[in-house]
Design an enzyme around this catalytic site. Sequence first.
Site, PDB file in Angstrom:
ATOM      1  N   GLU A   1      -7.470  49.552 -11.149  1.00  0.00           N
ATOM      2  CA  GLU A   1      -8.230  48.529 -10.126  1.00  0.00           C
ATOM      3  C   GLU A   1      -8.624  47.273 -11.055  1.00  0.00           C
ATOM      4  O   GLU A   1      -8.775  46.249 -10.564  1.00  0.00           O
ATOM      5  CB  GLU A   1      -9.339  49.317  -9.414  1.00  0.00           C
ATOM      6  CG  GLU A   1      -9.050  50.184  -8.321  1.00  0.00           C
ATOM      7  CD  GLU A   1      -8.481  51.566  -8.436  1.00  0.00           C
ATOM      8  OE1 GLU A   1      -8.433  51.849  -9.598  1.00  0.00           O
ATOM      9  OE2 GLU A   1      -7.781  52.074  -7.840  1.00  0.00           O
TER      10      GLU A   1
ATOM     11  N   PHE B   1      -9.598  52.711  -1.614  1.00  0.00           N
ATOM     12  CA  PHE B   1     -11.030  53.191  -0.881  1.00  0.00           C
ATOM     13  C   PHE B   1     -12.253  52.719  -1.626  1.00  0.00           C
ATOM     14  O   PHE B   1     -12.074  52.378  -2.775  1.00  0.00           O
ATOM     15  CB  PHE B   1     -10.969  54.833  -1.017  1.00  0.00           C
ATOM     16  CG  PHE B   1     -10.037  55.372   0.152  1.00  0.00           C
ATOM     17  CD1 PHE B   1     -10.677  55.858   1.187  1.00  0.00           C
ATOM     18  CD2 PHE B   1      -8.792  55.746  -0.323  1.00  0.00           C
ATOM     19  CE1 PHE B   1      -9.754  56.414   2.106  1.00  0.00           C
ATOM     20  CE2 PHE B   1      -7.885  56.230   0.543  1.00  0.00           C
ATOM     21  CZ  PHE B   1      -8.426  56.470   1.978  1.00  0.00           C
TER      22      PHE B   1
ATOM     23  N   GLY C   1     -14.818  54.162  -2.972  1.00  0.00           N
ATOM     24  CA  GLY C   1     -15.029  54.624  -4.238  1.00  0.00           C
ATOM     25  C   GLY C   1     -14.107  54.250  -5.489  1.00  0.00           C
ATOM     26  O   GLY C   1     -14.661  54.676  -6.596  1.00  0.00           O
TER      27      GLY C   1
ATOM     28  N   HIS D   1     -14.070  58.559  -1.246  1.00  0.00           N
ATOM     29  CA  HIS D   1     -13.883  57.984  -0.186  1.00  0.00           C
ATOM     30  C   HIS D   1     -14.566  57.460   0.853  1.00  0.00           C
ATOM     31  O   HIS D   1     -14.072  56.992   1.942  1.00  0.00           O
ATOM     32  CB  HIS D   1     -12.537  58.683   0.353  1.00  0.00           C
ATOM     33  CG  HIS D   1     -11.248  59.089  -0.653  1.00  0.00           C
ATOM     34  ND1 HIS D   1     -11.461  59.897  -1.529  1.00  0.00           N
ATOM     35  CD2 HIS D   1      -9.996  58.737  -0.442  1.00  0.00           C
ATOM     36  CE1 HIS D   1     -10.183  59.925  -2.109  1.00  0.00           C
ATOM     37  NE2 HIS D   1      -9.409  59.250  -1.483  1.00  0.00           N
TER      38      HIS D   1
END
Length: 326
Positions: free
Chosen positions: A62, A85, A87, A131
């Site tokens: 990410e 997601f 988180g 999530h």
Amino acid sequence: MAAEKMSIAKALNESLRHALDTDPKVLIMGEDVGKLGGVFRITDGLQKDFGEGRVIDTPLAESGIVGTAIGLALRGYRPVVEIQFDGFVFPAYDQIVTQLAKMRARSLGKIKLPVVIRIPYGGGIGAVEHHSESPEALFAHVSGLKVVSPSNAHDAYWMMQQALQSDDPIIFFEPKRRYWDKGEVDTEAIPVPLHRAVTVREGSDLTLVAYGPMVKVCLEAAAAAEEEGKSVEVLDLRSMSPIDFDAIQASAEKTGRLVVVHEAPVFYGSGAEIAARITERSFYHLEAPVLRVGGYHVPYPPARLEDEYLPGLDRVLDAVDRSLAY
């Protein structure tokens, strides 16, 4: 295409498709956004139609995805990043806060950073750890970022269009448990400005303010309250940064009572900022203190305890009753 009924997921897909079709600088990137079409199918079919050079499957990294998007934006592209997601966004938090949020402001707007970061957020789908987060307050607190969330299909289409046309970095929170809710989308309409709140139900006794997934709950609560003779107004905030305080103030002064509802924990949440601002602005118009309804200050619980954690109809109606009892 004029008005058509579609889900929020389909509206987002159509909006992204339109952007890819009309602006060659728009790119989509993220984990599984290409061949799979995204875990929620928001990018379904886009790589097939626009190619691997514009709808890009990335590694599970990410921070690297957002960092690459920043570089592309500096070179004139308009990247749309999907964080699979909520988180999963935290490895990219450093890039977002220390780079993305600061460069445009530091350059007094001379540097454009048209990056849209899409984040499916909130609970209600029975997912596992990491999530079902609601981290919107973390991003709204960071100056230099704009933070928005649609609650219906029409807004999903148009708010994405507006986000893609912005030269500012935008965190676009998508209420994942509402992805399959359907509504009319008018692609020829004149859209409401991106950061303006909208009154979605008129009322005279109390105002409920919510955004994203909780707007539907508040509308249900207002309908239930009406059966008991209570007239509840519902305001869809739509934008958590900036916040349309003028709209909230006008509604709160009209009804005299305000309850702010969100899924995220109440502690240090968006509701705290709204409560403080409206109390400052409208103290002598209020008939009761501003109340807040939200998640608890605990890590998001296992799926079987979601219903205990998420604000539901009963908790919203309890706040309505407490406010009206003052």
